[in-house]
Design an enzyme around this catalytic site. Sequence first.
Site, PDB file in Angstrom:
ATOM      1  N   PRO A   2       0.980  -1.267   0.043  1.00 45.53           N
ATOM      2  CA  PRO A   2       0.114  -0.038   0.190  1.00 45.53           C
ATOM      3  C   PRO A   2       0.515   1.630  -0.090  1.00 45.53           C
ATOM      4  O   PRO A   2       1.638   1.599   0.964  1.00 45.53           O
ATOM      5  CB  PRO A   2      -0.584  -0.306   1.568  1.00 45.53           C
ATOM      6  CG  PRO A   2      -0.814  -1.439   1.669  1.00 45.53           C
ATOM      7  CD  PRO A   2       0.493  -1.901   1.182  1.00 45.53           C
ATOM      8  N   GLU A   3       0.601   2.617  -1.095  1.00 44.06           N
ATOM      9  CA  GLU A   3       1.555   3.014  -1.249  1.00 44.06           C
ATOM     10  C   GLU A   3       0.434   4.640  -0.684  1.00 44.06           C
ATOM     11  O   GLU A   3      -0.989   4.405   0.294  1.00 44.06           O
ATOM     12  CB  GLU A   3       1.329   3.596  -2.515  1.00 44.06           C
ATOM     13  CG  GLU A   3       2.886   2.955  -3.168  1.00 44.06           C
ATOM     14  CD  GLU A   3       4.257   3.350  -2.467  1.00 44.06           C
ATOM     15  OE1 GLU A   3       4.291   4.104  -1.779  1.00 44.06           O
ATOM     16  OE2 GLU A   3       5.118   2.124  -2.854  1.00 44.06           O
TER      17      GLU A   3
END
Length: 274
Positions: A2-3
């Site tokens: 997850p960014e």
Amino acid sequence: MPELPEVEVTRRGISPTVDGQVLRRLVVRESRFRWPIPEDLPHQVDGRSVSAVARRGKYLLLPFETGTMIVHLGMSGSLRHVHPDDPPRKHDHVDWVFDRGVLRLHDPRRFGAVLWHPAADGDVLTHPLLGHLGIEPFDPRFDGGWLHRHTRNRSQAVKQVLLGGDIVVGVGNIYASESLFRAGIHPRTLASKIGPKRYDRLADAVKATLGSAIDAGGSSLRDYVGAGGESGYFQIGAYVYDRAGLPCRVCATPIRKIVQGQRATYYCPRCQKP
Ligand SMILES: [Zn+2]
């Protein structure tokens, strides 16, 4: 992994359930994360209300009167809304039970974190995990001048500097390649050699790239908030990322792939200048 855009989409997805609400119960089924979940954490937060879920970098912050819960999704974590009667699946390690819904943390690799910062320890933004972070990309103070000022003595390539996260947070590997393409800057250019005008374009490109990823994530949001191996939909419409050998969308020159600091970089040799 997850960014920042996925974490921001998660924040927006959980905020109607969390903001201003009482956390009825924190259920910890597995406490062995990157750092162990403190044993007395449920005791600290059960029955207390959260003001409004915030985000700093890739950390979600749930502020209680007595302290702040810090949540990181690690490499493979996701938060989703579940029905209160849904039995936990494998790797469903933590539940936040609110009146408006139950949030469930699913994290097969357990590189994430659920930590507690007591109010007595001061501002949560001074926490060791948060204190060194660069500015938020959507902070009004972040602009080309900011990038220019903070890169005068940096000897690295501009892509490495973006990935470092100490000048500006949230520009992960995909977004670094995409932003540099949009700004017309070759990824190997030394950060200290780039002038203010090109940095203006780069700052705008960072905001535009992350903004469109957040919009794409927000529009595909259903009951499942946050990604975790699901980031593909954020890549729709990528100019260069993962497009080695394919024609540039602007000039049709084949996109090139190089490796910088063990990470893949994609760029157009014609559109992006040193
Ligand atoms: Zn091109």
